[in-house]
Write an enzyme that holds these catalytic residues in place. Structure first.
Site, PDB file in Angstrom:
ATOM      1  CE  LYS A 284      -4.447  -1.443   2.243  1.00 46.88           C
ATOM      2  NZ  LYS A 284      -4.851  -1.840   1.402  1.00 46.88           N
ATOM      3  NE  ARG A 358     -10.781  -9.501  -1.854  1.00 45.92           N
ATOM      4  CZ  ARG A 358     -11.201  -9.199  -3.019  1.00 45.92           C
ATOM      5  NH1 ARG A 358     -11.281  -8.892  -4.009  1.00 45.92           N
ATOM      6  NH2 ARG A 358     -10.944  -7.809  -2.978  1.00 45.92           N
TER       7      ARG A 358
HETATM    8  N1  BES Z   1      -8.540  -3.631   4.976  1.00 53.53           N
HETATM    9  C1  BES Z   1      -7.974  -3.157   3.216  1.00 53.53           C
HETATM   10  C2  BES Z   1      -9.728  -2.513   3.479  1.00 53.53           C
HETATM   11  C3  BES Z   1      -9.612  -1.184   3.882  1.00 53.53           C
HETATM   12  C4  BES Z   1      -9.408   0.095   2.694  1.00 53.53           C
HETATM   13  C5  BES Z   1     -10.171  -0.984   4.533  1.00 53.53           C
HETATM   14  C6  BES Z   1      -9.436   1.525   3.489  1.00 53.53           C
HETATM   15  C7  BES Z   1     -10.371   0.628   5.175  1.00 53.53           C
HETATM   16  C8  BES Z   1     -10.186   1.193   4.549  1.00 53.53           C
HETATM   17  C9  BES Z   1      -8.204  -4.189   2.337  1.00 53.53           C
HETATM   18  O1  BES Z   1      -7.406  -5.415   2.970  1.00 53.53           O
HETATM   19  C10 BES Z   1      -7.872  -4.241   0.521  1.00 53.53           C
HETATM   20  O2  BES Z   1      -6.782  -3.815   0.785  1.00 53.53           O
HETATM   21  N2  BES Z   1      -8.865  -3.892  -0.265  1.00 53.53           N
HETATM   22  C11 BES Z   1      -8.046  -3.063  -1.729  1.00 53.53           C
HETATM   23  C12 BES Z   1      -8.785  -4.200  -2.076  1.00 53.53           C
HETATM   24  C13 BES Z   1      -8.638  -3.802  -3.832  1.00 53.53           C
HETATM   25  C14 BES Z   1      -7.398  -4.173  -4.320  1.00 53.53           C
HETATM   26  C15 BES Z   1      -8.993  -4.959  -4.506  1.00 53.53           C
HETATM   27  C16 BES Z   1      -8.832  -1.906  -1.573  1.00 53.53           C
HETATM   28  O3  BES Z   1      -9.979  -1.810  -1.482  1.00 53.53           O
HETATM   29  O4  BES Z   1      -7.659  -1.894  -2.255  1.00 53.53           O
HETATM   30 MN    MN Z   2      -5.211  -5.464   2.352  1.00 52.94          MN
END
Ligand code: BES
Ligand code: MN
Ligand code: ZN
Length: 500
Positions: A284, A358
């Site tokens: 990230k 997931r």
């Molecule tokens: N934990 C994150 C989702 C999240 C994002 C929670 C912002 C709270 C605030 C999750 O594991 C994630 O990284 N999801 C990605 C999926 C994408 C790469 C398809 C996302 O939502 O960016």
């Molecule tokens: Mn994630």
């Protein structure tokens, strides 16, 4: 760090008007077409103390706008003091205004050791007395719960020990509502206590050990913890594919509470417990990455809900499951393109290691479904897409089950911890096709990202009635001020209360 769950420190009770004693008495005042409308208690105080409220209103010192507060005076009869809380326009008064006003009053008067609210006179039309009392207790007690665990000095500790609902003869319904509200605040306190801890403190084993020690002495409660080896032996290849990037070991935590009929299938709650989500090899960006401390909010909500229900002895069977690990990049981390075998036997192609929630939920749902619960509800900070779609007013509710759709929507309205239905189904599932494996962990398009994530989860539910709550935007606030909100504990407990 001491291993513990944050049980509720504050108490709720009732008092007759004559028994308020040393408490700070808080009376309510409404507005109607710009005019002051005093509740019965406020009118009595106003008469007894020479128009202390009405004159302040006339001089513009007290507005009676919803949430406005004012300390008035103290007397021999009221040594703890008297204050007034504005409730706003009568016509606009609602459960939500009631909640917000209570929250403001509790913070404004947190210097008082006991606050006594004449809340019985404020009942919003939309709420029955039981629901009103429940909301009173959950909101005031939650507002008294402060985040202090990691402060070196404790001058921040709340000084208020209790809140009182002023009522000459509280009905059984009111007393039952106050108790449900207390249970709700306890669940929120446990959740917030865990979710507010940083990743270096609240590790998977911290969660497991805190649950094990807190379960001691609760009748009908068993905690089972699987360590890394047991997780591998069970065949949870999807869960392990996330955990392997970190030197901090994963834990699979199952809480079983048998308070209901013998042999009755439990209600299962499943939580995402990523104690820190750096994204893995699909790293990230640095900005706001600290928010990912909260990526275990689903697990914290499950632990809070099950412990609060069990400590109160609710007559229900519950199975709470939390899959906990870190998602970090390293030499041992899973790579985009890797294919792993899940507990279900289905193979998963990892296209993005940041789609880790997931992966761990796939195995947690399969494991739970194989215990044949009556239904399962998972809570997960799963997608940024759900934040974009709904923001923080509503958690995303994804289900194909009519009963769960109705029951969770209505529990959300009753607890003011609301959900909004979002689509899930074959149209989204087909976006998860993989060339290499049975399914991919990332959709072929960003569009509909919250629904494709939910559709991925649905593949692992083995026919058990299931609902998914995407709490990415509702479980916590973000940025420098970030904090756990305690949601969706009020929703989940309300769902359980409605079944009793
Ligand atoms: N934990 C994150 C989702 C999240 C994002 C929670 C912002 C709270 C605030 C999750 O594991 C994630 O990284 N999801 C990605 C999926 C994408 C790469 C398809 C996302 O939502 O960016
Ligand atoms: Mn994630
Ligand atoms: Zn995540």
């Amino acid at each position: 760090m001491e291993l513990r769950l944050n049980f509720l420190q504050a108490a709720v009770g009732t008092a007759a008007p004559s028994e308020i004693g040393g408490a700070l008495l808080i009376v309510g005042a409404f507005l109607s077409e710009g005019q002051l409308v005093l509740t019965t208690s406020a009118a009595q105080i106003d008469a007894e103390f020479d128009g202390i409220i009405s004159s302040r209103f006339e001089r513009g010192i007290f507005s009676a706008k919803a949430g406005s507060t004012q300390y008035l005076t103290e007397s021999e009869e009221f040594p703890g003091g008297i204050a007034v809380l504005g409730l706003g326009d009568v016509a606009a008064f609602s459960a939500q205004v009631y909640k917000d006003a209570l929250e403001k009053a509790v913070s404004a008067f947190s210097w008082s050791p006991v606050q006594a609210f004449t809340a019985v006179e404020w009942l919003p039309n939309s709420l029955k007395d039981k629901a009103s009392a429940r909301l009173f207790a959950s909101v005031t007690l939650n507002a008294l719960t402060k985040r202090t665990a990691l402060r070196s000095k404790d001058d921040d500790k709340p000084k208020t020990a209790s809140v009182l609902w002023v009522d000459a003869r509280p009905s059984k319904k009111v007393l039952a509502g106050l108790e449900e509200g207390r249970i709700t605040a306890e669940g929120m306190s446990i959740m917030r206590g865990l979710a507010d801890l940083p990743g270096n403190v609240c590790t998977p084993s911290y969660l497991a050990d805190a649950a094990v020690s807190a379960a001691e002495g609760i009748p009908g409660f068993t905690v089972t913890v699987l360590d890394e080896q047991a997780i591998a032996e069970a065949g949870m290849g999807a869960f392990l594919s996330v955990a392997r990037g970190s030197v901090v070991p994963p834990r699979f935590i199952a809480l079983e509470y048998l308070g209901g009929k013998t042999g009755e299938a439990p209600v299962a709650l499943v939580g995402k417990g990523i104690t820190f989500d750096a994204g893995g090899i699909s790293l990230k960006p640095a900005a706001n990455m600290a928010d990912m401390t909260y990526d275990m909010s689903g697990a914290a909500a499950v632990i809070g809900t099950v412990f609060a229900a069990a400590r109160a002895g609710l007559k229900i069977n519950l199975l709470g499951v939390a899959a906990a690990c870190e998602n970090l990049p390293s030499g041992s981390a899973s790579k985009p393109g890797d294919v792993v075998t899940s507990l279900s036997g289905k193979t998963i192609e990892i296209l993005n290691t940041d789609c880790e929630g997931r992966m761990i939920l796939a195995d947690a749902l399969t494991w739970t479904a194989r215990r044949r619960p009556e239904l399962m509800i998972d809570a997960a900070t799963l997608t940024g897409a759900c934040c974009v779609a709904l923001g923080s007013p509503y958690s995303g509710l994804f289900t194909a089950d009519e009963h769960l759709l109705t029951a969770l929507s209505s529990a959300g309205r009753a607890s003011l911890d609301e959900v909004w239905p979002m689509p899930v189904g074959p149209a989204y599932e087909k976006l998860m096709k993989s060339n290499a494996a049975d399914i991919a962990n990332q959709a072929s398009t960003r569009e509909g990202g919250a629904s494709s994530a939910a559709a991925f989860l649905s593949v692992f539910t083995e026919g058990v009635p299931w609902a998914h709550l995407d709490i990415a935007a509702t479980a916590n606030t973000s940025g420098r001020e970030r904090a756990s909100t305690g949601r969706p504990v009020p929703l989940l407990l309300q769902f359980l209360f409605d079944r009793l």
